[in-house]
Scaffold this motif. Structure first.
Motif, mmCIF file in Angstrom:
data_model
loop_
_atom_site.group_PDB
_atom_site.id
_atom_site.type_symbol
_atom_site.label_atom_id
_atom_site.label_comp_id
_atom_site.label_asym_id
_atom_site.label_seq_id
_atom_site.Cartn_x
_atom_site.Cartn_y
_atom_site.Cartn_z
ATOM 1 N N UNK A 1 0.028 -10.349 15.558
ATOM 2 C CA UNK A 1 -0.991 -9.019 15.918
ATOM 3 C C UNK A 1 -0.433 -8.169 14.650
ATOM 4 N N UNK A 2 -1.178 -7.956 13.769
ATOM 5 C CA UNK A 2 -0.308 -7.827 12.799
ATOM 6 C C UNK A 2 -1.540 -5.983 12.724
ATOM 7 N N UNK A 3 -0.365 -4.612 12.951
ATOM 8 C CA UNK A 3 -1.028 -3.822 12.629
ATOM 9 C C UNK A 3 -0.328 -2.828 11.560
ATOM 10 N N UNK A 4 -1.023 -1.692 11.053
ATOM 11 C CA UNK A 4 -0.629 -1.124 10.027
ATOM 12 C C UNK A 4 -0.721 0.250 9.810
ATOM 13 N N UNK A 5 0.901 0.362 10.081
ATOM 14 C CA UNK A 5 1.633 1.978 10.466
ATOM 15 C C UNK A 5 1.989 2.464 9.006
ATOM 16 N N UNK A 6 1.207 4.022 9.574
ATOM 17 C CA UNK A 6 1.715 4.512 8.093
ATOM 18 C C UNK A 6 3.236 5.147 8.735
ATOM 19 N N UNK A 7 3.664 4.750 7.209
ATOM 20 C CA UNK A 7 5.278 5.170 6.757
ATOM 21 C C UNK A 7 5.427 6.271 5.544
ATOM 22 N N UNK A 8 4.976 7.445 6.060
ATOM 23 C CA UNK A 8 5.469 8.665 5.189
ATOM 24 C C UNK A 8 5.993 8.499 4.265
ATOM 25 N N UNK A 9 7.571 8.112 3.493
ATOM 26 C CA UNK A 9 8.037 7.952 3.448
ATOM 27 C C UNK A 9 8.461 6.859 2.324
ATOM 28 N N UNK A 10 7.489 5.787 2.469
ATOM 29 C CA UNK A 10 7.419 4.337 1.969
ATOM 30 C C UNK A 10 9.039 3.607 1.932
ATOM 31 N N UNK B 1 0.849 -1.168 0.042
ATOM 32 C CA UNK B 1 -0.098 0.011 0.291
ATOM 33 C C UNK B 1 0.598 0.873 0.289
ATOM 34 N N UNK B 2 0.155 2.998 -0.535
ATOM 35 C CA UNK B 2 1.034 3.333 -0.504
ATOM 36 C C UNK B 2 0.821 4.099 0.876
ATOM 37 N N UNK B 3 2.147 4.565 1.637
ATOM 38 C CA UNK B 3 2.524 5.352 2.302
ATOM 39 C C UNK B 3 1.580 3.570 3.828
ATOM 40 N N UNK B 4 2.200 2.990 3.629
ATOM 41 C CA UNK B 4 1.658 2.188 4.624
ATOM 42 C C UNK B 4 2.280 0.883 4.673
ATOM 43 N N UNK B 5 1.822 0.262 6.037
ATOM 44 C CA UNK B 5 2.854 -0.727 5.789
ATOM 45 C C UNK B 5 2.717 -2.268 7.118
ATOM 46 N N UNK B 6 2.242 -2.696 6.624
ATOM 47 C CA UNK B 6 1.303 -4.202 7.593
ATOM 48 C C UNK B 6 2.470 -4.642 8.666
ATOM 49 N N UNK C 1 -0.768 6.253 17.536
ATOM 50 C CA UNK C 1 -1.219 8.302 17.906
ATOM 51 C C UNK C 1 -2.662 8.244 17.261
ATOM 52 N N UNK C 2 -3.200 9.369 17.152
ATOM 53 C CA UNK C 2 -4.441 9.251 15.735
ATOM 54 C C UNK C 2 -5.133 8.847 15.045
ATOM 55 N N UNK C 3 -5.804 8.435 14.951
ATOM 56 C CA UNK C 3 -6.705 7.294 13.661
ATOM 57 C C UNK C 3 -6.173 8.147 12.408
ATOM 58 N N UNK C 4 -5.696 7.768 11.408
ATOM 59 C CA UNK C 4 -5.282 8.491 10.265
ATOM 60 C C UNK C 4 -5.916 8.140 8.746
ATOM 61 N N UNK D 1 2.286 4.319 13.478
ATOM 62 C CA UNK D 1 3.347 5.272 12.622
ATOM 63 C C UNK D 1 4.535 4.418 12.596
ATOM 64 N N UNK D 2 5.585 5.169 12.012
ATOM 65 C CA UNK D 2 6.326 4.267 12.217
ATOM 66 C C UNK D 2 7.460 5.031 12.771
ATOM 67 N N UNK D 3 8.374 4.775 13.827
ATOM 68 C CA UNK D 3 8.945 5.988 14.292
ATOM 69 C C UNK D 3 11.031 5.228 13.568
ATOM 70 N N UNK D 4 10.840 4.411 13.644
ATOM 71 C CA UNK D 4 12.310 3.293 12.670
ATOM 72 C C UNK D 4 12.877 2.394 12.713
ATOM 73 N N UNK D 5 13.072 2.228 11.923
ATOM 74 C CA UNK D 5 13.839 0.601 11.340
ATOM 75 C C UNK D 5 15.178 0.666 12.303
ATOM 76 N N UNK D 6 14.963 -0.064 12.786
ATOM 77 C CA UNK D 6 15.755 -0.528 13.351
ATOM 78 C C UNK D 6 16.583 -1.424 12.634
ATOM 79 N N UNK D 7 16.551 -2.394 11.968
ATOM 80 C CA UNK D 7 17.065 -3.277 11.113
ATOM 81 C C UNK D 7 17.205 -3.766 9.794
ATOM 82 N N UNK D 8 17.836 -3.607 8.754
ATOM 83 C CA UNK D 8 16.956 -3.789 7.430
ATOM 84 C C UNK D 8 17.122 -4.891 7.021
#
Length: 98
Positions: free
Chosen positions: A57-66, A32-37, A79-82, A89-96
């Motif tokens: 549990x699967x969460x849909x998280x907002x990823x502004x930069x894809x 999805x665009x700007x979304x990561x599961x 965060x608030x409902x998007x 929302x994605x805070x940081x990528x811990x490990x690639x």
């Protein structure tokens, strides 16, 4: 003098913001665009038998930069409902992914 608290762009103080839930999990879909599961796995003891079970549990998280790709380990924050199903929302990528 009274101690000043920092406010964010949403008008919340930093103490209120730090109370939000933070989880860490694996990205299982980035179609999805700007979304990561993100799949978050936790260990839970069975109430009767005592065996430890893995609960996913699967969460849909907002990823502004894809920026997230499948297999990445990420940290997400509540965060608030998007949208209808997106309140993280994605805070940081811990490990690639390798």
């Amino acid at each position: 003098m009274a101690e000043e608290t920092q406010t964010t762009e949403e008008g919340m103080t930093s103490e209120e913001r730090s109370a939000r839930k933070v989880r860490e999990g694996l990205v299982v879909s980035d179609k999805m665009d700007k979304t990561a599961v993100v799949a978050v796995v936790r260990l839970k003891r069975h109430p009767l038998y005592g065996r430890v079970q893995r609960v996913t549990k699967r969460f849909k998280a907002h990823d502004e930069t894809n920026e997230c790709k499948v297999g990445d380990r990420v940290r997400i924050m509540e965060t608030r409902p998007i949208s209808k199903q997106k309140n993280w929302r994605v805070l940081q990528i811990v490990e690639r992914a390798k």
